[in-house]
Design a protein around this motif. Structure first.
Motif, short mmCIF file in Angstrom:
data_model
loop_
_atom_site.label_atom_id
_atom_site.label_comp_id
_atom_site.label_asym_id
_atom_site.label_seq_id
_atom_site.Cartn_x
_atom_site.Cartn_y
_atom_site.Cartn_z
N ARG A 1 0.84 -1.21 0.00
CA ARG A 1 0.00 0.00 0.00
C ARG A 1 0.86 1.25 0.00
O ARG A 1 0.55 2.23 -0.67
CB ARG A 1 -0.91 0.02 1.22
CG ARG A 1 -2.07 -0.91 1.10
CD ARG A 1 -3.00 -0.77 2.26
NE ARG A 1 -4.04 -1.77 2.16
CZ ARG A 1 -4.94 -1.98 3.08
NH1 ARG A 1 -4.92 -1.27 4.19
NH2 ARG A 1 -5.86 -2.90 2.91
N GLU A 2 1.95 1.22 0.75
CA GLU A 2 2.84 2.38 0.82
C GLU A 2 3.50 2.65 -0.52
O GLU A 2 3.59 3.80 -0.96
CB GLU A 2 3.91 2.18 1.90
CG GLU A 2 4.75 3.42 2.10
CD GLU A 2 5.70 3.29 3.28
OE1 GLU A 2 6.54 4.19 3.42
OE2 GLU A 2 5.62 2.30 4.03
N GLN A 3 3.95 1.60 -1.21
CA GLN A 3 4.55 1.79 -2.53
C GLN A 3 3.52 2.36 -3.52
O GLN A 3 3.83 3.28 -4.28
CB GLN A 3 5.08 0.47 -3.07
CG GLN A 3 6.33 -0.02 -2.39
CD GLN A 3 6.70 -1.43 -2.84
OE1 GLN A 3 5.82 -2.28 -3.07
NE2 GLN A 3 7.98 -1.68 -2.97
N ASP A 4 2.30 1.84 -3.48
CA ASP A 4 1.25 2.32 -4.36
C ASP A 4 0.97 3.80 -4.08
O ASP A 4 0.86 4.60 -5.01
CB ASP A 4 -0.01 1.48 -4.19
CG ASP A 4 -1.06 1.81 -5.23
OD1 ASP A 4 -0.77 1.70 -6.43
OD2 ASP A 4 -2.19 2.18 -4.83
N ARG A 5 0.88 4.16 -2.82
CA ARG A 5 0.63 5.55 -2.43
C ARG A 5 1.78 6.45 -2.87
O ARG A 5 1.56 7.56 -3.37
CB ARG A 5 0.44 5.63 -0.91
CG ARG A 5 -0.20 6.91 -0.45
CD ARG A 5 -0.54 6.90 1.05
NE ARG A 5 -1.15 5.66 1.49
CZ ARG A 5 -0.61 4.81 2.38
NH1 ARG A 5 0.53 5.08 2.94
NH2 ARG A 5 -1.24 3.70 2.73
N THR A 6 3.00 5.97 -2.71
CA THR A 6 4.17 6.75 -3.11
C THR A 6 4.15 7.01 -4.61
O THR A 6 4.35 8.15 -5.05
CB THR A 6 5.47 5.99 -2.74
OG1 THR A 6 5.52 5.86 -1.33
CG2 THR A 6 6.70 6.73 -3.23
N LEU B 1 1.56 6.98 -6.58
CA LEU B 1 0.42 7.87 -6.85
C LEU B 1 0.79 9.31 -6.54
O LEU B 1 0.49 10.23 -7.30
CB LEU B 1 -0.79 7.43 -6.03
CG LEU B 1 -2.05 8.28 -6.17
CD1 LEU B 1 -2.58 8.21 -7.59
CD2 LEU B 1 -3.11 7.82 -5.18
N ASN B 2 1.48 9.54 -5.43
CA ASN B 2 1.85 10.89 -5.02
C ASN B 2 2.87 11.55 -5.95
O ASN B 2 2.97 12.78 -5.97
CB ASN B 2 2.40 10.89 -3.59
CG ASN B 2 1.31 10.62 -2.57
OD1 ASN B 2 0.14 10.84 -2.84
ND2 ASN B 2 1.70 10.14 -1.41
N GLU C 1 2.97 5.54 -13.17
CA GLU C 1 1.60 5.12 -13.47
C GLU C 1 1.59 3.75 -14.17
O GLU C 1 0.70 2.94 -13.91
CB GLU C 1 0.91 6.17 -14.35
CG GLU C 1 -0.56 5.91 -14.55
CD GLU C 1 -1.40 5.95 -13.27
OE1 GLU C 1 -2.55 5.50 -13.33
OE2 GLU C 1 -0.91 6.41 -12.21
N ARG D 1 1.83 1.23 -11.42
CA ARG D 1 0.58 1.14 -10.67
C ARG D 1 -0.49 0.38 -11.46
O ARG D 1 -1.20 -0.46 -10.91
CB ARG D 1 0.06 2.53 -10.31
CG ARG D 1 0.89 3.26 -9.28
CD ARG D 1 0.22 4.53 -8.78
NE ARG D 1 -0.92 4.18 -7.96
CZ ARG D 1 -2.19 4.44 -8.29
NH1 ARG D 1 -2.50 5.06 -9.40
NH2 ARG D 1 -3.18 4.07 -7.47
N HIS E 1 -2.32 -3.13 -10.52
CA HIS E 1 -3.78 -3.17 -10.37
C HIS E 1 -4.45 -4.09 -11.40
O HIS E 1 -5.67 -4.05 -11.56
CB HIS E 1 -4.36 -1.77 -10.44
CG HIS E 1 -4.08 -0.96 -9.21
ND1 HIS E 1 -4.85 -1.01 -8.07
CD2 HIS E 1 -3.06 -0.11 -8.91
CE1 HIS E 1 -4.35 -0.22 -7.15
NE2 HIS E 1 -3.25 0.33 -7.64
#
Length: 111
Positions: A20-25, A27-28, A43, A46, A50
């Motif tokens: 989750r942290e990697q995905d959030r990073t 995304l940010n 992207e 990600r 997904h």
């Protein structure tokens, strides 16, 4: 030899998995001062995580499928640093500077 490469990619789906942290990073990264290439590569990672296949991602970005595979392989091998074009000194300095400014990400990359 070329035939084996085609068979390999046709037979095995390339897939990355993110915390989750990697995905959030990743995304940010869209909102930070990094190049559009870095944002696009983030992207790509990600979307693959997904569930998007290489072919669909390539069509979405209007890229060659091999370019998408290269991005995914660099992610597996280098993590966040793989988003930047590191062979040149200038790009390496940009990546180091950006990662240092974002200390939490720097800690993720450098342990």
């Amino acid at each position: 030899m070329h035939l084996r490469e085609v068979t390999y990619y046709m037979g095995a789906r390339l897939r990355v998995f993110l915390t989750r942290e990697q995905d959030r990073t990743l995304l940010n990264l869209r909102t930070l001062e990094v190049s559009q290439k870095v944002k696009d590569r983030a992207e790509v990672i990600r979307l693959n995580a997904h569930g998007w296949y290489v072919e669909k991602i390539a069509a979405h970005f209007d890229w060659d499928e091999q370019t998408v595979r290269d991005v995914l392989h660099k992610w597996r091998k280098y993590g966040l640093e793989g988003l930047w074009e590191l062979p040149g000194r200038v790009e390496r300095r940009k990546a180091d500077y950006w990662l240092q400014r974002n200390s939490r990400l720097h800690a993720m990359v450098h342990g």
